[in-house]
Design a protein around this motif. Structure first.
Motif, PDB file in Angstrom:
ATOM      1  N   SER A  15      -1.162   0.030  -4.390  1.00 23.31           N
ATOM      2  CA  SER A  15      -2.331  -0.378  -4.353  1.00 23.31           C
ATOM      3  C   SER A  15      -2.302   1.212  -3.405  1.00 23.31           C
ATOM      4  CB  SER A  15      -2.681  -1.039  -3.985  1.00 23.31           C
ATOM      5  OG  SER A  15      -3.898  -1.926  -4.852  1.00 23.31           O
ATOM      6  N   THR A  72      -4.638   1.219  -8.231  1.00 22.19           N
ATOM      7  CA  THR A  72      -3.265   0.399  -8.691  1.00 22.19           C
ATOM      8  C   THR A  72      -2.661  -0.244  -9.651  1.00 22.19           C
ATOM      9  OG1 THR A  72      -4.811  -1.526  -7.244  1.00 22.19           O
ATOM     10  CG2 THR A  72      -3.321  -2.368  -7.935  1.00 22.19           C
ATOM     11  N   TRP A 122     -10.235   3.371  -4.169  1.00 22.33           N
ATOM     12  CA  TRP A 122      -9.209   3.340  -4.977  1.00 22.33           C
ATOM     13  C   TRP A 122      -8.499   2.822  -6.083  1.00 22.33           C
ATOM     14  CZ3 TRP A 122     -11.148  -3.451  -4.643  1.00 22.33           C
ATOM     15  CH2 TRP A 122      -9.794  -3.833  -4.313  1.00 22.33           C
ATOM     16  N   GLY A 127      -5.339   3.162  -1.096  1.00 23.53           N
ATOM     17  CA  GLY A 127      -7.283   3.323  -0.936  1.00 23.53           C
ATOM     18  C   GLY A 127      -7.325   1.966  -0.529  1.00 23.53           C
ATOM     19  N   TYR A 128      -7.225   1.189  -0.207  1.00 22.89           N
ATOM     20  CA  TYR A 128      -8.358  -0.507   0.257  1.00 22.89           C
ATOM     21  C   TYR A 128      -8.481  -0.211   1.706  1.00 22.89           C
ATOM     22  CZ  TYR A 128      -9.421  -4.633   1.069  1.00 22.89           C
ATOM     23  OH  TYR A 128     -10.242  -5.723   2.037  1.00 22.89           O
ATOM     24  N   GLN A 146       0.887  -1.161  -0.317  1.00 21.01           N
ATOM     25  CA  GLN A 146       0.514   0.199   0.011  1.00 21.01           C
ATOM     26  C   GLN A 146       0.785   1.429   0.335  1.00 21.01           C
ATOM     27  OE1 GLN A 146      -3.421   0.473  -0.231  1.00 21.01           O
ATOM     28  NE2 GLN A 146      -3.908  -1.515  -0.254  1.00 21.01           N
TER      29      GLN A 146
END
Length: 147
Positions: A132, A118, A116, A134-135, A85
């Motif tokens: 990624s 990626t 989100w 925003g998960y 992340q």
């Protein structure tokens, strides 16, 4: 059923053709530091650490068995990709300035999670790395619909 044995994440072991190059990749792009080196009978194993995450690097002269593309190999029994992340995929890619091979993306997943995004890149040995932003996990209420 859950076990009463306390288990915690330990590490991922990666085979790499050039131990030094692979170590430098994970140090430069993902903030790992060398935590331990073990040598015996001419074999060196390097442990890298970032927070509670460890990578164990093994040198090998073998050729990769699987071609890597997109978000990783779909073969059973093979890890599809590693994932990290970051605060901003765009900032990460801007800093990389074309130095990282992109295998897929960047893609946005706004349909599932606002913000989100990626991109998938590959390490020196072709391991696919998902990067990624925003998960977030689903709430217990949202998860209960899948029981």
């Amino acid at each position: 059923m859950t076990t009463s044995i306390e288990a915690r994440w330990s590490h991922v072991g990666l085979n790499c053709v050039d131990l030094k190059r692979t170590e430098e990749f994970y140090r430069r792009w993902f903030g790992f530091r060398r935590a331990r080196v073990v040598e015996e009978d001419g074999v060196r194993v390097v442990f890298l650490r970032s927070g509670d995450v460890y990578l164990e690097l093994f040198a090998t002269s073998e050729e990769p068995l699987l071609a890597t593309k997109d978000d990783g190999p779909a073969n059973p029994g093979v890890a599809r990709h590693l994932a990290f992340q970051v605060p901003s995929v765009d900032a990460f890619l801007a800093e990389a300035a074309g130095a990282l091979p992109i295998s897929l993306g960047p893609l946005e997943f706004e349909k599932f999670i606002p913000g989100w995004k990626t991109v998938w890149v590959t390490d020196p040995d072709g391991v696919v790395i998902e990067v990624s932003q925003g998960y977030v996990d689903q709430s217990e209420t949202e998860l209960s619909q899948y029981s």
